[in-house]
Design a protein around this motif. Structure first.
Motif, PDB file in Angstrom:
ATOM      1  N   PHE A   1       0.750  -1.254   0.070  1.00 10.42           N
ATOM      2  CA  PHE A   1       0.092   0.134   0.087  1.00 10.42           C
ATOM      3  C   PHE A   1       0.858   1.062   0.220  1.00 10.42           C
ATOM      4  N   TYR A   2       0.808   2.145  -1.170  1.00 11.04           N
ATOM      5  CA  TYR A   2       1.574   3.039  -1.178  1.00 11.04           C
ATOM      6  C   TYR A   2       0.672   4.431  -0.734  1.00 11.04           C
ATOM      7  N   PRO A   3       1.029   5.114   0.396  1.00 10.66           N
ATOM      8  CA  PRO A   3       0.266   6.251   0.888  1.00 10.66           C
ATOM      9  C   PRO A   3       0.195   7.381  -0.140  1.00 10.66           C
ATOM     10  N   ALA A   4      -0.843   8.141  -0.183  1.00  8.61           N
ATOM     11  CA  ALA A   4      -0.787   9.126  -1.216  1.00  8.61           C
ATOM     12  C   ALA A   4      -0.204  10.359  -0.600  1.00  8.61           C
ATOM     13  N   ASP A   5       0.543  11.392  -1.514  1.00  8.19           N
ATOM     14  CA  ASP A   5       1.048  12.394  -1.046  1.00  8.19           C
ATOM     15  C   ASP A   5       0.995  13.602  -2.260  1.00  8.19           C
ATOM     16  N   TRP A   6       1.771  14.540  -1.951  1.00  8.36           N
ATOM     17  CA  TRP A   6       1.703  15.697  -3.146  1.00  8.36           C
ATOM     18  C   TRP A   6       2.036  15.285  -4.495  1.00  8.36           C
ATOM     19  N   PHE A   7       3.131  14.519  -4.525  1.00 15.43           N
ATOM     20  CA  PHE A   7       3.498  13.906  -5.799  1.00 15.43           C
ATOM     21  C   PHE A   7       2.910  12.612  -6.274  1.00 15.43           C
ATOM     22  N   ASN A   8       2.376  11.901  -5.324  1.00 18.34           N
ATOM     23  CA  ASN A   8       1.520  10.607  -5.790  1.00 18.34           C
ATOM     24  C   ASN A   8       0.134  10.797  -5.130  1.00 18.34           C
ATOM     25  N   PRO A   9      -0.636  11.521  -5.766  1.00 17.15           N
ATOM     26  CA  PRO A   9      -2.174  11.806  -5.196  1.00 17.15           C
ATOM     27  C   PRO A   9      -2.934  10.279  -5.555  1.00 17.15           C
TER      28      PRO A   9
END
Length: 595
Positions: free
Chosen positions: A201-209
């Protein structure tokens, strides 16, 4: 080398007549479409001890016979994932379903930028058929594929990844899971399979919405055990649902896996030619998956001609398996025109069938629902549905039986066009969806049957052209997709002058997909995928049909994908004499590298 073989040429008249009782005991007829199995050597060599799976199982190595593909890994965000383990070094040595407990990783509740299922398998050396593998969570299929065959000197390893991001809603809560990989192990069949499975599971962030994903993920069937076998056209996999009343969009992911008599369905004859062509499966070489809602036609899915690693000739698939053999790609059916009907507060039954199934297809489906978050209820209706009652394939036969020889061609074609349209009244206005599709299918089988030759040459093409138009206020989105599934199989059984037999086979198998997206008439995105595998091999047998070896083995896989955002992937693997001989990556993507 020690392995099991299934050949979809017919068990020829001479092969049956020549066999002594002892030889016939060794020649186990296991006819799936046109199949027989042979234990290729008399002694078992190699250890059946457990081996730990490796995360690098799919790394190609020149000179190796280990199972590899040119397929790209799922794109992983450049961030640290949370990981949920499903099982570790799990042994598959019987036909019991293996339960496991799934729970989302602690302190990683989402939203997630990407969710990826990662599988690593290995099999001990020995003797074993290819086996079907399924993994479900909450009865939803999250993986479907088959396994490589081992040999007396090779215990294959393989690595699989599947993007489960669209299924994120399923994975937010703890629930029961199952691994279904039936595998007979005894004194004859000795290959034991081990597997590791985890979800990243890859948490969302600014660069990976986080992308928009389905709000509900529902299984067909909603019961333990996985896929359901459909033996005939009238057989149904159906599931009745009580659904949310605010559905904006709906899709059905479908997998229809050919098994038993239908395993080589593309070789099947028209029913009136089964005896003449020495075949044991009928209903022609045409299959198609039909979807219905409450008994009314609602969609169509083509059937991909997957070939497993024991199919036709196992040496064809060393070290490169067929297209998607290890990891079936679901076909997504757009049911959005029915969103208003599905939201009417009544129960609804979604069903899947396989036209012309001749025993049998393993079928599973996953219903994906996207909801209107601004309203608890939407209304709407279907405004156009021209699918009709089903396909109407046409069969043409041209045969000559002069002098006891059978020479001829059987062709089956199917073509259908239809439109599905509907609307929903949502919290942000009326949304109209139109799905226009054209399905074309052609399968031509050329037969040459003489006292010394049995030859069948197959040329099959399946194409789908689809245009989906969505009107949401002043925005008009058009998505154009086309799929192509060409298959060429040339197979012969030839009796040589000295009484020995040669079985040459060549195959060309391909999957291609193209997609373009337009917004108010302006192209905003495009992508293309092409995956092709081309093997060749010749099996040699003595006059008593004892296996002598193979020669002329060569194969290649060429995988190319690109998109208008700058993504590009290119990888080609080639093999000869059952080992990998070359790796060529990056060609067509601004560079190229050979190994």
């Amino acid at each position: 080398m020690n392995m099991l073989l299934r050949i979809p040429g017919k068990v020829s008249r001479k092969m049956c007549l020549r066999g002594s009782p002892a030889m016939i005991d060794r020649l186990v007829i296991r006819r799936s479409a046109v199949i027989f199995a042979i234990v290729l050597s008399l002694t078992f060599v190699g250890s059946a001890s457990a081996q730990q799976t490796s995360a690098a199982a799919n790394t190609p190595v020149i000179g190796s016979s280990d199972t590899v593909t040119a397929d790209p890994p799922v794109a992983h965000p450049n961030t640290k994932p949370c990981v949920a383990s499903l099982f570790s070094n799990l042994e598959f040595a019987d036909f019991s379903i293996k339960p496991f407990d799934y729970a989302p990783p602690a302190k990683c509740a989402g939203p997630w930028a990407k969710v990826i299922l990662v599988l690593d398998f290995n099999e001990t050396t020995g003797n074993q058929y290819d086996r079907t593998a399924e993994i479900t969570i909450g009865n939803v299929n999250v993986y479907f594929g088959t396994t490589p065959e081992p040999s007396s000197t090779l215990g294959p390893t393989w690595h699989v990844e599947r993007d489960l991001t669209d299924y994120s809603a399923l994975l937010k809560t703890a629930q029961a899971g199952q691994a279904n990989l039936g595998n007979l192990v005894n004194s004859t069949y000795t290959g034991i399979i081990y597997g590791n499975a985890e979800i990243e599971f890859y948490p969302a962030d600014w660069f990976n919405p986080a992308p928009q994903t389905a709000d509900a993920v529902l299984p067909l069937p909603d019961a333990p055990g996985g896929a359901v076998g459909l033996a005939s056209t009238s057989s149904l996999l159906s599931q009745t649902f009580t659904l949310p009343e605010n559905i904006e969009r709906a899709y059905l992911d479908v997998i229809a896996q050919s098994q038993n008599v239908d395993e080589f369905w593309y070789t099947c004859s028209p029913n009136d030619l089964v005896a003449e062509t020495e075949n044991t499966c009928g209903n022609t070489g045409f299959r198609e998956t039909e979807i219905s809602i409450d008994g009314e036609p609602a969609g169509v899915a083509p059937v991909y001609p997957w070939i497993y690693t024991g199919g036709i000739d196992p040496f064809l698939w060393f070290p490169l398996p067929g297209v998607q053999t290890l990891n079936f790609v679901p076909y997504r059916v757009n049911l959005t025109p029915f969103a208003g009907v599905l939201s009417n507060g009544q129960t609804h039954t979604v069903a899947i069938s396989v036209f012309n199934s001749d025993n049998y297809f393993n079928v599973t489906g996953t219903l994906l629902l996207y909801l209107d978050h601004g309203a608890s209820k939407v209304t709407g209706e279907v405004t156009e549905n021209t699918i009709g009652s089903g396909p109407n394939p046409k069969v043409t036969e041209t045969f000559s039986t002069a002098g006891g020889n059978v020479i001829g061609t059987a062709t089956v074609t199917s073509a259908r066009q239809f439109t599905l349209a509907g609307y929903v009244k949502t919290s942000h206005g009326r949304v109209q969806t139109s799905v226009q599709q054209e399905f074309k299918f052609s399968n031509t089988q050329q037969y040459t049957i003489t006292p010394t030759v049995y030859a069948e040459n197959i040329n099959q093409t399946t194409t789908v052209e689809s245009k989906t138009t969505t009107k949401d206020g002043f925005l008009v989105t058009e998505v154009d997709k086309d799929f192509s599934y060409p298959l060429v199989v040339d197979y012969s059984e030839v009796e040589n002058a000295d009484g020995t037999f040669s079985l040459p086979t060549t195959i060309q198998q391909k999957y291609s997909e193209n997609e373009t997206v337009k917004l108010n008439g302006f192209p905003i995105y495009a992508r293309s995928v092409s995956n092709s595998v081309a093997p060749a091999d010749t099996l040699e047998f003595d006059a008593s049909f004892n296996f002598l070896g193979n020669e002329g083995q060569a194969s290649s896989q060429d995988y190319v994908s690109f998109d208008s955002l700058g993504g590009c992937y290119s990888n080609k693997l080639t093999a000869a004499n059952n080992v990998l001989t070359d790796i060529s990556s990056g060609e067509g993507c601004g560079g190229g590298e050979h190994h």
